[in-house]
Design a protein around this motif. Structure first.
Motif, mmCIF file in Angstrom:
data_model
loop_
_atom_site.group_PDB
_atom_site.id
_atom_site.type_symbol
_atom_site.label_atom_id
_atom_site.label_comp_id
_atom_site.label_asym_id
_atom_site.label_seq_id
_atom_site.Cartn_x
_atom_site.Cartn_y
_atom_site.Cartn_z
ATOM 1 N N GLN A 83 -6.864 -2.151 -6.401
ATOM 2 C CA GLN A 83 -6.288 -1.634 -7.655
ATOM 3 C C GLN A 83 -7.152 -0.503 -8.216
ATOM 4 O O GLN A 83 -6.635 0.540 -8.647
ATOM 5 N N GLN A 84 -8.472 -0.704 -8.188
ATOM 6 C CA GLN A 84 -9.373 0.307 -8.714
ATOM 7 C C GLN A 84 -9.336 1.575 -7.860
ATOM 8 O O GLN A 84 -9.337 2.705 -8.401
ATOM 9 N N GLN A 85 -9.261 1.401 -6.540
ATOM 10 C CA GLN A 85 -9.242 2.575 -5.654
ATOM 11 C C GLN A 85 -7.939 3.366 -5.802
ATOM 12 O O GLN A 85 -7.940 4.596 -5.706
ATOM 13 N N LEU A 86 -6.841 2.646 -6.023
ATOM 14 C CA LEU A 86 -5.564 3.336 -6.238
ATOM 15 C C LEU A 86 -5.617 4.168 -7.524
ATOM 16 O O LEU A 86 -5.106 5.290 -7.585
ATOM 17 N N ILE A 87 -6.255 3.593 -8.537
ATOM 18 C CA ILE A 87 -6.402 4.329 -9.804
ATOM 19 C C ILE A 87 -7.242 5.583 -9.584
ATOM 20 O O ILE A 87 -6.895 6.676 -10.050
ATOM 21 N N ASN A 88 -8.359 5.402 -8.845
ATOM 22 C CA ASN A 88 -9.240 6.558 -8.583
ATOM 23 C C ASN A 88 -8.519 7.649 -7.780
ATOM 24 O O ASN A 88 -8.786 8.836 -7.960
ATOM 25 N N ALA A 89 -7.599 7.223 -6.890
ATOM 26 C CA ALA A 89 -6.874 8.189 -6.052
ATOM 27 C C ALA A 89 -5.606 8.691 -6.728
ATOM 28 O O ALA A 89 -4.813 9.405 -6.107
ATOM 29 N N LYS A 90 -5.412 8.264 -7.989
ATOM 30 C CA LYS A 90 -4.228 8.667 -8.777
ATOM 31 C C LYS A 90 -2.931 8.263 -8.087
ATOM 32 O O LYS A 90 -1.970 9.025 -7.987
ATOM 33 N N ILE A 91 -2.922 7.052 -7.581
ATOM 34 C CA ILE A 91 -1.712 6.474 -6.996
ATOM 35 C C ILE A 91 -1.266 5.344 -7.923
ATOM 36 O O ILE A 91 -2.002 4.364 -8.118
ATOM 37 N N ALA A 92 -0.092 5.485 -8.503
ATOM 38 C CA ALA A 92 0.376 4.484 -9.473
ATOM 39 C C ALA A 92 0.921 3.256 -8.748
ATOM 40 O O ALA A 92 1.701 3.362 -7.798
ATOM 41 N N ALA A 93 0.487 2.084 -9.226
ATOM 42 C CA ALA A 93 0.968 0.831 -8.636
ATOM 43 C C ALA A 93 1.475 -0.092 -9.743
ATOM 44 O O ALA A 93 0.839 -0.227 -10.792
ATOM 45 N N VAL A 110 4.650 2.540 -7.551
ATOM 46 C CA VAL A 110 5.667 3.090 -8.463
ATOM 47 C C VAL A 110 6.538 4.094 -7.720
ATOM 48 O O VAL A 110 7.763 4.122 -7.851
ATOM 49 N N ASP A 111 5.908 4.941 -6.906
ATOM 50 C CA ASP A 111 6.628 6.004 -6.205
ATOM 51 C C ASP A 111 6.468 5.827 -4.684
ATOM 52 O O ASP A 111 5.347 5.743 -4.178
ATOM 53 N N ASN A 112 7.610 5.787 -3.955
ATOM 54 C CA ASN A 112 7.557 5.615 -2.502
ATOM 55 C C ASN A 112 6.856 6.776 -1.787
ATOM 56 O O ASN A 112 6.398 6.621 -0.649
ATOM 57 N N LYS A 113 6.759 7.944 -2.465
ATOM 58 C CA LYS A 113 6.093 9.089 -1.835
ATOM 59 C C LYS A 113 4.599 8.828 -1.604
ATOM 60 O O LYS A 113 3.956 9.495 -0.795
ATOM 61 N N ASP A 114 4.060 7.859 -2.345
ATOM 62 C CA ASP A 114 2.624 7.589 -2.231
ATOM 63 C C ASP A 114 2.305 6.567 -1.139
ATOM 64 O O ASP A 114 1.137 6.205 -0.947
ATOM 65 N N VAL A 119 -1.478 3.612 2.253
ATOM 66 C CA VAL A 119 -1.772 2.891 3.498
ATOM 67 C C VAL A 119 -3.060 3.423 4.126
ATOM 68 O O VAL A 119 -3.928 2.652 4.567
ATOM 69 N N ASP A 120 -3.190 4.773 4.162
ATOM 70 C CA ASP A 120 -4.417 5.362 4.717
ATOM 71 C C ASP A 120 -5.652 4.906 3.937
ATOM 72 O O ASP A 120 -6.703 4.602 4.529
ATOM 73 N N LEU A 121 -5.505 4.870 2.634
ATOM 74 C CA LEU A 121 -6.623 4.450 1.781
ATOM 75 C C LEU A 121 -7.015 3.003 2.075
ATOM 76 O O LEU A 121 -8.207 2.658 2.185
ATOM 77 N N ILE A 122 -6.009 2.143 2.221
ATOM 78 C CA ILE A 122 -6.271 0.710 2.456
ATOM 79 C C ILE A 122 -6.927 0.505 3.817
ATOM 80 O O ILE A 122 -7.905 -0.246 3.958
ATOM 81 N N ILE A 123 -6.397 1.176 4.856
ATOM 82 C CA ILE A 123 -6.960 1.022 6.211
ATOM 83 C C ILE A 123 -8.412 1.475 6.245
ATOM 84 O O ILE A 123 -9.269 0.838 6.872
ATOM 85 N N GLY A 135 5.937 -0.504 4.110
ATOM 86 C CA GLY A 135 6.964 -0.017 3.187
ATOM 87 C C GLY A 135 6.503 -0.209 1.754
ATOM 88 O O GLY A 135 5.319 -0.167 1.463
ATOM 89 N N ASN A 136 7.450 -0.430 0.880
ATOM 90 C CA ASN A 136 7.124 -0.700 -0.517
ATOM 91 C C ASN A 136 7.783 -2.021 -0.926
ATOM 92 O O ASN A 136 9.002 -2.079 -1.036
ATOM 93 N N PRO A 137 7.086 -3.128 -1.055
ATOM 94 C CA PRO A 137 5.624 -3.190 -1.190
ATOM 95 C C PRO A 137 4.891 -3.072 0.154
ATOM 96 O O PRO A 137 5.415 -3.474 1.190
ATOM 97 N N ILE A 138 3.670 -2.565 0.053
ATOM 98 C CA ILE A 138 2.767 -2.612 1.204
ATOM 99 C C ILE A 138 2.182 -4.026 1.256
ATOM 100 O O ILE A 138 1.739 -4.565 0.230
ATOM 101 N N VAL A 139 2.223 -4.599 2.433
ATOM 102 C CA VAL A 139 1.671 -5.963 2.577
ATOM 103 C C VAL A 139 0.542 -5.919 3.598
ATOM 104 O O VAL A 139 0.730 -5.450 4.724
ATOM 105 N N ILE A 140 -0.625 -6.377 3.187
ATOM 106 C CA ILE A 140 -1.755 -6.464 4.116
ATOM 107 C C ILE A 140 -2.190 -7.923 4.221
ATOM 108 O O ILE A 140 -1.965 -8.722 3.313
#
Length: 534
Positions: A83-93, A110-114, A119-123, A135-140
């Motif tokens: 959650q914190q990394q998504l915020i830092n990368a300006k990706i809304a969740a 929030v937006d499928n374009k992200d 996914v790259d950030l999580i990997i 997809g959306n949701p991303i499931v890991i």
């Protein structure tokens, strides 16, 4: 008499004196041993032999560790990290939800374009997870081998924490061992307050300090209007006169300011208008810096002291608190304060522990076992002593003395090593007693054979010991190897059996060979008998 014989005699006297001194308190009782020791300025030992659960009574527990919870804690932290990394990368969740089932994390964007960026950030940031839905949701999902490692580590940590708590509780010779994949077996010999012990062992003791969010109305929070970074926790209060329990809700920040792993010490102290007991704790250097900085910037606000999700107190921060010291106040009894300090010192359990089996063995059952064990040993020893005297006459008396010395060395060594005597341990002693007698029988039969072929008494004794030595050595060493293996890989009663057997075998080598031969040498040199009573 030869110089070597004198040296052996001195060694024997010293050994008898040392091991006899350690054995005596177990025979006459601790109180009488203290009285005797006081006559010698307290130089004599006063400890008695430790009795195991089956002899002394106590409690046998089988604890189950919720290893799934330990894994869930890890993925919950990973979810907060994402959650914190998504915020830092300006990706809304919309949400990042950890799920205990399957050890998964669902990330709703929030937006499928992200999606690709997320996914790259999580990997990149979470190599221990694999993406099972991009997809959306991303499931890991946490990798299975990592989950297994976390579970294994949780068990090991739980054993370490429980062992610390048991040791601080003052139990002599406890047993804390792993059983199966997620169970822990705990034996507490001589424990008197079983309920208190169960409470202490099962308490997770996860201490955290949370800032109270006074900006949020508690009523609104209870109706569901709770900010995402807040949670509702309760303070449980007990009326000292009526004993009535009340629960007071608090809205606190989810993220703790201080966690229990920063605590280095916890002690019971007294203070306040009623001089009530409270628990004072000390933080490590890292915790002290964080605590000092936090209290300096939050003066006038309340800090909730939370143990296992229950608020103990929520004092107002009056000033900067330096030095890394704090206190936990509450309506503690002295015993409750001591128990809380104990669990804080021993550390928190990595996962909840549940009592799966509790067996209390009363001291009366232990007494019955001891009496039966005593009778068995006395009758067995008498039978052997009488047989040896009947069959080998005066030489049989010498073998009986060696047998008694063997038992004295076993008991004395167990007291010195603080080893525990159990029912299987008594069986181990009986086995070594049998081997001790067998060693003397081997020697005496060889001496008899030498006498029959016409050798002198002196030569017959020396040759008899020489011929029997290798056989005795072989038998004792092979059995000693078995005892060491049993001790290494066994647990509880098996170890007790292995300890007594190993000590008995070593004692046997000394008494059957050195002790009896030295006595033979002294008698033959001093009295020069024309016939050997054997």
């Amino acid at each position: 008499m030869k110089t070597s014989t004198w040296i052996k005699l001195v060694i024997i006297i010293v050994i008898v004196a040392i091991f006899g001194a350690y054995t005596l308190p177990s025979l006459i009782g601790k109180q009488k041993a203290k009285e005797i020791s006081s006559l010698f300025n307290g130089l004599l030992p006063t400890d008695t032999i430790n009795l195991g659960l089956d002899l002394k009574g106590g409690m046998h527990l089988v604890l189950g560790v919720d290893t799934d919870k330990a894994v869930f804690v890890v993925i919950s932290r990973a979810a907060e990290n994402i959650q914190q990394q998504l915020i830092n990368a300006k990706i809304a969740a919309d949400s990042v939800i950890p799920e205990a089932e399957g050890y998964r994390i669902k990330i709703h964007l929030v937006d499928n374009k992200d999606i690709n960026r997320a996914v790259d950030l999580i990997i990149k940031s979470l190599p221990n997870y694999r993406v099972i839905n991009d997809g959306n949701p991303i499931v890991i999902q946490l990798k299975k081998e990592i989950a297994d490692k976390i579970k294994k580590r949780a068990i090991e940590q739980a054993i370490s924490v429980i062992r610390n708590r048991v040791n601080q509780f003052g139990v002599t010779e406890p047993t804390v061992v792993k059983a199966g994949d997620d169970h822990i077996v705990v034996d507490l010999p001589g424990i008197k307050n079983a309920n208190r012990a169960v409470r202490l062992l099962g308490e997770t003791a996860r201490l955290e300090l949370h800032l109270v969010d006074d900006k949020v109305d508690v009523s609104d929070a209870l109706n569901g209007n709770l900010p995402p970074d807040d949670e509702v926790l309760y303070q449980i209060q007990r009326d000292p006169t009526t004993g009535e329990i009340s629960k007071i809700p608090f809205v606190v920040k989810k993220e703790p300011v201080i966690t229990g792993d920063m605590i280095t010490n916890a002690t019971v102290r007294f203070g306040g208008t009623l001089n009530q007991p409270y628990v004072a704790f000390e933080l490590n250097s890292e915790g002290a810096k964080i605590f000092a900085k936090f209290t300096a910037t939050h003066i006038g606000k309340r800090l909730a002291i939370v143990l296992d999700n229950v608020i103990y107190s929520a004092p107002v921060i009056q000033s900067r608190i330096g030095g890394g010291r704090g206190q936990i106040t509450g309506n503690f009894t002295l015993e409750e304060a001591h128990d809380l300090a104990l669990v804080l010192r021993s550390g928190s359990l990595p996962a909840p522990v549940k009592v799966l089996q509790k067996v209390t063995i009363g001291p009366s059952l232990g007494k019955i076992s001891i009496e039966k064990g005593k009778k068995a040993m006395i009758f067995g020893a008498l039978a052997v002593i009488l047989f040896m005297i009947f069959y080998y006459r005066l030489s049989g008396v010498l073998a009986d003395l060696a047998l008694i010395l063997n038992i004295v060395i076993i008991f004395g060594t167990m007291v010195m090593l603080h080893a525990t005597l159990t029912l299987p341990g008594i069986a181990g002693i009986a086995l070594t007693v049998g081997m001790a007698v067998d060693a003397n029988v081997l020697i005496y039969e060889r001496i008899r054979e030498e006498l029959l072929i016409g050798r002198s008494i002196h030569d017959a004794v020396n040759t008899g010991y020489s011929r029997a030595f290798i056989t005795i050595l072989d038998a004792n060493i092979t059995t000693l190897i078995i005892a060491l293996i049993l001790y290494q890989f066994g647990s509880g009663p098996v170890k007790g059996f292995a300890i007594t057997m190993a000590i008995g075998l070593l004692a046997n080598m000394f008494t059957a060979i050195t002790f009896t031969k030295t006595v033979f040498e002294i008698v033959l040199d001093k009295f020069k008998p024309s016939k050997l009573s054997i």
